[in-house]
Write an enzyme that holds these catalytic residues in place. Structure first.
Site: not given
Length: 239
Positions: A8, A129
């Site tokens: 990330d 998500d």
């Protein structure tokens, strides 16, 4: 089941967020390409990359770091975060990315996802998500009334390569993935489902694999913290 080590990216560094909060970022390194090379040397078959700044900005922000990773590795990589138009999709695929992940636009402009999946077979994934079953967009900052399963089913015949399902409340929390919700989603559609969020132990990986319907799992913090040894996990999942 494929294990995807996660990198990330925030401000050019490797970080992990807690439940998607940019203010709750732990920095694990300032050389993402070196981290990618370590994951590759451990034997991974894929890498999962996220441009966190890009997810909020709506356009690529950590492009330099992503390009450095792509130049360093030989395994395929998928990227999500800030990819919201055809030009950006084409740009990333032309730079050697194996797969783009479309999240926010999957809710806001599903026709773009379908168009891209037709134009680039096997190279477009949808990121779903969810918080308590409902989809969140724009770096998880905006909560919608769209149910995760409903969104997944809307792409059933679109040619999407995979669905990446993240339970936001589990992400980065080291509390285990939401196996029940992920398995239910995988059984509701024929598209391969990749689990994300909370994968923190070998037992989590085994439980996901043993559902028999989950195609992959993404893990980040557990690999950096040493809770999961990547080489051991990869070997175990292939046996």
């Amino acid at each position: 089941m494929i294990l995807y080590p996660a990198i990330d990216l925030k401000d050019g560094q490797c970080v992990r967020l807690l439940r998607g909060e940019m203010s709750a970022a732990t920095v694990f390194g300032d050389d993402p390409a070196e981290q990618a090379a370590k994951f590759e040397s451990a034997g991974c078959d894929w890498l999962h990359l996220v441009d966190l700044n890009g997810a909020f900005a709506g356009q690529p922000v950590n492009a330099a770091a992503v390009e450095a990773i792509l130049a360093r590795i030989n395994v395929p990589a998928q990227l999500g975060g800030g990819i919201r138009d055809m030009a950006t999709i084409e740009m990333w695929l032309s730079k050697g990315l194996a797969r783009v992940i479309l999240g926010t636009v999957a809710v806001e402009n599903p026709d773009l996802v379908k168009q891209a999946a037709r134009a680039f077979p096997g190279k477009v994934a949808v990121g779903i998500d969810a918080r308590k079953g409902f989809v969140a967009t724009k770096g998880w900052a905006h909560e919608t009334t769209v149910q995760a399963t409903e969104l997944a089913r809307s792409f059933e015949d679109a040619g999407v390569a995979a669905l990446i399902y993240t339970d936001i409340d589990r992400d980065g929390a080291m509390q285990g993935p939401n196996i029940d919700a992920t398995e239910a989603l995988a059984r509701a559609v024929s598209i391969p489902v990749i689990a994300s969020g909370g994968v923190s132990s070998m037992a989590d990986l085994t439980a996901l694999r043993d559902t028999g319907v989950i195609a992959g799992a993404i893990s980040g913090r557990a690999l950096y913290d040493g809770a999961i040894d990547l080489a051991t996990a990869l070997s175990a999942l292939k046996s």
